[in-house]
Design an enzyme around this catalytic site. Structure first.
Site, mmCIF file in Angstrom:
data_model
loop_
_atom_site.group_PDB
_atom_site.id
_atom_site.type_symbol
_atom_site.label_atom_id
_atom_site.label_comp_id
_atom_site.label_asym_id
_atom_site.label_seq_id
_atom_site.Cartn_x
_atom_site.Cartn_y
_atom_site.Cartn_z
ATOM 1 C CE LYS A 186 19.722 -9.852 17.295
ATOM 2 N NZ LYS A 186 19.796 -10.023 15.805
ATOM 3 C CD GLU A 262 28.307 3.981 19.742
ATOM 4 O OE1 GLU A 262 28.503 4.463 18.603
ATOM 5 O OE2 GLU A 262 29.185 3.407 20.407
ATOM 6 C CB CYS A 296 26.087 5.820 15.387
ATOM 7 S SG CYS A 296 25.163 4.273 15.412
ATOM 8 C CD GLU A 394 20.589 7.789 13.986
ATOM 9 O OE1 GLU A 394 21.822 7.697 14.117
ATOM 10 O OE2 GLU A 394 19.779 7.088 14.618
#
Length: 499
Positions: A186, A262, A296, A394
């Site tokens: 997906k 992750e 990331c 983040e």
């Protein structure tokens, strides 16, 4: 295949995509229309799949795994398919990059570079398919022999993000296939095109039907259903730590499927006074600005030695203002558009928080005027304190927070002052300091006097709340296997019950 006569042009009308199950294209009833973040023009329409579509895809993957040839083929046969796919990807690199740029907003030159990395992932996985092995134990006594087999885990659900749609797919997919697993993918709703293009590439490469399936739609509907699905044996998810937590909960509440995660990062780059400061400044500017910071492993926390901090921050700021931002089809462009409206707002909100909390803005901090698209200037804050939102959260944008230290211990403490542990970098000419920092900073990937380097031969993944498991390299194939221990007795049984 779309013929790209002029890579600087956008399509005359949006390209319609179906979804791919059991080797066949299906058509959706409802569609998501994607507008290019750089051109504000409709470029693709992808299907909004249903729970039934997902069930069909998982059933196809299950049948292909249990009854098809893929899981029982030799590693050499699987490697041949992966190598043919790599060749086709190389032939279609411009086509893939074109749609990646239109949906994501990144520069065309960067997209081409990511496809080169994706090809390397397939080639590496092909080698790993042939090297995958178990162990034997010939030390269990005169008659007993032991074997540890590696077997593919089964049906894998793969959920990929919008920041590197094709590259992250290819850092996982070929290793999943090399292990003998089947997969249901997906992609992110806003960047599904290249994952769907991959379906034709793999079919042409000779991948059996049902081994690769793609369902498209929202994360809240299809993604959540994948995490909860009782017939998916393992889920690989790349995205935020918040959604990673929901995957863990869904797994616990369904079939306790294995998870590969992750997740987020707030990655430090430590610069000592003895480093080549010009090189380090260039790395800092690149590390936080690459892919507009939507990365990331973006180095979003600068930790610089006090004695050179003022000079170094000025050098970084001078480099950041020279970064070429704009039209992704312009070969001179270094960073492109922010991929979504929501992310654009998030980044601007954090910049406003940094100002309101007392951080000092050295450069950037504004949207860049352009005829079309969403662009934010690379931004550097100094005199940041650990309690500020820009220091802890983040941001996923080109926003750098700078801290200062006097002793090595202080630098290590600042680097580890986060819930994350995805990546880190250190810059120094002193090998003792480099090794000390490398050993003690908690991060799954570490760079010394370099940044974002390496290839698919080595594993990637995070510590702490940055995730579970490892991708790429031989470890990336082993991730999608399970161990079975076998004991064989060569002699007759010594009876427990007396005759």
């Amino acid at each position: 295949m779309t013929v790209i006569k002029d890579r600087f042009s956008t399509p005359a009308k949006p390209r319609d995509f179906g979804f791919f199950i059991d080797g066949e294209w299906r058509h959706g009833r409802e569609f998501y229309e994607r507008f290019s973040p750089s051109h504000e023009q409709s470029v693709t329409r992808t299907a909004c799949c249903t729970q039934q579509d997902l069930d069909d895809a998982v059933a196809a993957a299950r049948q292909a795994f249990e009854e098809g040839p893929w899981a029982r083929q030799s590693g050499a046969d699987r490697a041949d398919v992966l190598l043919r796919a790599a060749t086709l990807m190389r032939e279609q690199a411009e086509e893939i990059a074109y749609w990646e740029v239109l949906e994501n907003g990144k520069p065309f030159t960067q997209a081409k570079g990511e496809i080169a990395h994706a090809i390397a992932c397939f080639e590496t996985a092909a080698g790993a398919a042939r090297l995958l092995h178990g162990h034997t134990f010939n030390n269990l006594g005169r008659s007993l022999f032991g074997m540890v087999l590696r077997e593919p885990i089964g049906v894998v659900g793969l959920i990929t993000p919008w920041n590197f749609p094709f590259m992250i797919l290819c850092e996982r997919l070929p290793f999943i296939l090399a292990s003998g697993c089947t997969v249901v993918v997906k992609p992110a709703e806003v960047t599904s095109a290249t994952t769907l293009i991959m379906a034709d590439i793999l079919a042409e490469a000779g991948l059996p039907k049902g081994v690769y399936n793609v369902v498209t739609g929202s994360g809240s509907v299809i993604g959540q259903a994948m995490a909860e699905h009782a017939d998916i044996d393992m889920l690989s998810f790349t995205g935020s730590t918040k959604i990673g937590r929901s995957c863990i909960k869904a797994s616990a509440d369904s079939n306790l499927k294995k998870l590969g995660l992750e997740l987020g990062g707030k990655n430090p780059i430590i610069v000592f006074a003895d480093s080549n400061l010009d090189d380090a400044a260039d790395a800092v500017a690149f590390g936080v600005s690459f892919n507009t910071g939507q990365c990331c492993v973006s180095t979003s926390r600068l930790i610089v030695e006090q004695s050179v901090a003022d000079e170094f921050e000025r050098c970084v700021a001078e480099k950041m203002v020279k970064i070429r931002v704009g039209n992704p089809f312009d070969p001179a462009t270094q960073i492109g558009a922010i991929t979504t409206d929501a992310q654009n707002k998030t980044i601007l909100d954090y910049i406003a928080k940094g100002k309101s909390e007392g951080a000092v803005l050295l450069c950037g901090g504004t949207e860049l005027a352009n005829e079309k698209g969403r662009y934010i200037a690379p931004t550097l804050f100094t005199h940041v304190t650990p309690d500020m939102a820009i220091a802890r959260d983040e941001i996923f944008g080109p926003v750098l927070s700078s801290f200062r230290f006097e002793k090595v211990e202080e630098a290590i403490r600042l680097a580890n002052d986060t819930v994350y542990g995805l990546a880190a970098s250190v810059w120094t000419q002193d090998i003792s300091k480099a090794l000390t920092v490398t050993r003690r900073v908690k991060a799954g990937r570490f760079w010394v006097n370099t940044i974002m380097s390496g290839g698919p031969e080595t594993p990637i993944g995070g510590f702490r709340q940055s995730g579970w498991g490892r991708e790429a390299g031989l470890a990336g194939v082993e991730e999608y296997t399970q161990l079975k221990t076998v004991h064989i007795d060569a002699d007759r049984r010594s009876h427990w019950i007396a005759s």
